[in-house]
Design a protein around this motif. Structure first.
Motif, PDB file in Angstrom:
ATOM      1  N   CYS A 154      -3.932   6.077  -7.027  1.00 22.92           N
ATOM      2  CA  CYS A 154      -4.500   5.017  -6.208  1.00 22.92           C
ATOM      3  C   CYS A 154      -5.956   4.751  -6.620  1.00 22.92           C
ATOM      4  CB  CYS A 154      -4.455   5.423  -4.731  1.00 22.92           C
ATOM      5  SG  CYS A 154      -5.229   4.238  -3.625  1.00 22.92           S
ATOM      6  N   ASP A 155      -6.289   3.470  -6.811  1.00 19.90           N
ATOM      7  CA  ASP A 155      -7.652   3.104  -7.194  1.00 19.90           C
ATOM      8  C   ASP A 155      -8.664   3.389  -6.095  1.00 19.90           C
ATOM      9  OD1 ASP A 155      -6.764   2.213  -9.664  1.00 19.90           O
ATOM     10  OD2 ASP A 155      -6.535   0.147  -8.978  1.00 19.90           O
ATOM     11  N   CYS A 156      -8.221   3.298  -4.836  1.00 17.29           N
ATOM     12  CA  CYS A 156      -9.154   3.505  -3.718  1.00 17.29           C
ATOM     13  C   CYS A 156      -9.417   4.975  -3.455  1.00 17.29           C
ATOM     14  CB  CYS A 156      -8.612   2.863  -2.439  1.00 17.29           C
ATOM     15  SG  CYS A 156      -8.846   1.095  -2.362  1.00 17.29           S
ATOM     16  N   CYS A 157      -8.361   5.754  -3.268  1.00 20.52           N
ATOM     17  CA  CYS A 157      -8.561   7.135  -2.831  1.00 20.52           C
ATOM     18  C   CYS A 157      -8.419   8.153  -3.947  1.00 20.52           C
ATOM     19  CB  CYS A 157      -7.601   7.478  -1.691  1.00 20.52           C
ATOM     20  SG  CYS A 157      -5.873   7.589  -2.168  1.00 20.52           S
ATOM     21  N   LEU A 205       0.823  -1.200   0.000  1.00 19.44           N
ATOM     22  CA  LEU A 205       0.000   0.000   0.000  1.00 19.44           C
ATOM     23  C   LEU A 205       0.862   1.256   0.000  1.00 19.44           C
ATOM     24  CD1 LEU A 205      -2.736  -1.081   2.557  1.00 19.44           C
ATOM     25  CD2 LEU A 205      -2.847  -1.151   0.077  1.00 19.44           C
ATOM     26  N   LYS A 237       3.198   4.862  -5.031  1.00 17.56           N
ATOM     27  CA  LYS A 237       3.385   4.333  -6.385  1.00 17.56           C
ATOM     28  C   LYS A 237       3.458   5.502  -7.341  1.00 17.56           C
ATOM     29  CE  LYS A 237       0.875   0.075  -5.510  1.00 17.56           C
ATOM     30  NZ  LYS A 237      -0.164  -0.821  -5.958  1.00 17.56           N
TER      31      LYS A 237
END
Length: 63
Positions: A58-61, A51, A54
């Motif tokens: 980010c796909d989540c946030c 986590l 990168k």
């Protein structure tokens, strides 16, 4: 709703229908497991997925 929950839900909504089903199945398995099985599950997930920062969004946030 907290910011953490909102971020997780955003990631969940980005999944395909099949991935959502898999996520729900794994979450239910985690919730039903014993204390030691939960520790093992958490250890496995932490090792399997990074986590950290990168070079992509980010796909989540979305950050």
């Amino acid at each position: 709703m907290t910011e953490k929950v909102s971020k997780i839900l955003r990631g969940f909504l980005g999944l395909t229908s099949t991935e959502r089903d898999e996520f729900i199945k794994e979450l239910e398995r985690y919730q039903k497991s014993s204390y030691y099985d939960k520790l093992e599950f958490e250890r496995y997930v932490r090792q399997k997925s990074s986590l950290g920062p990168k070079n992509t969004i980010c796909d989540c946030c979305g950050r």
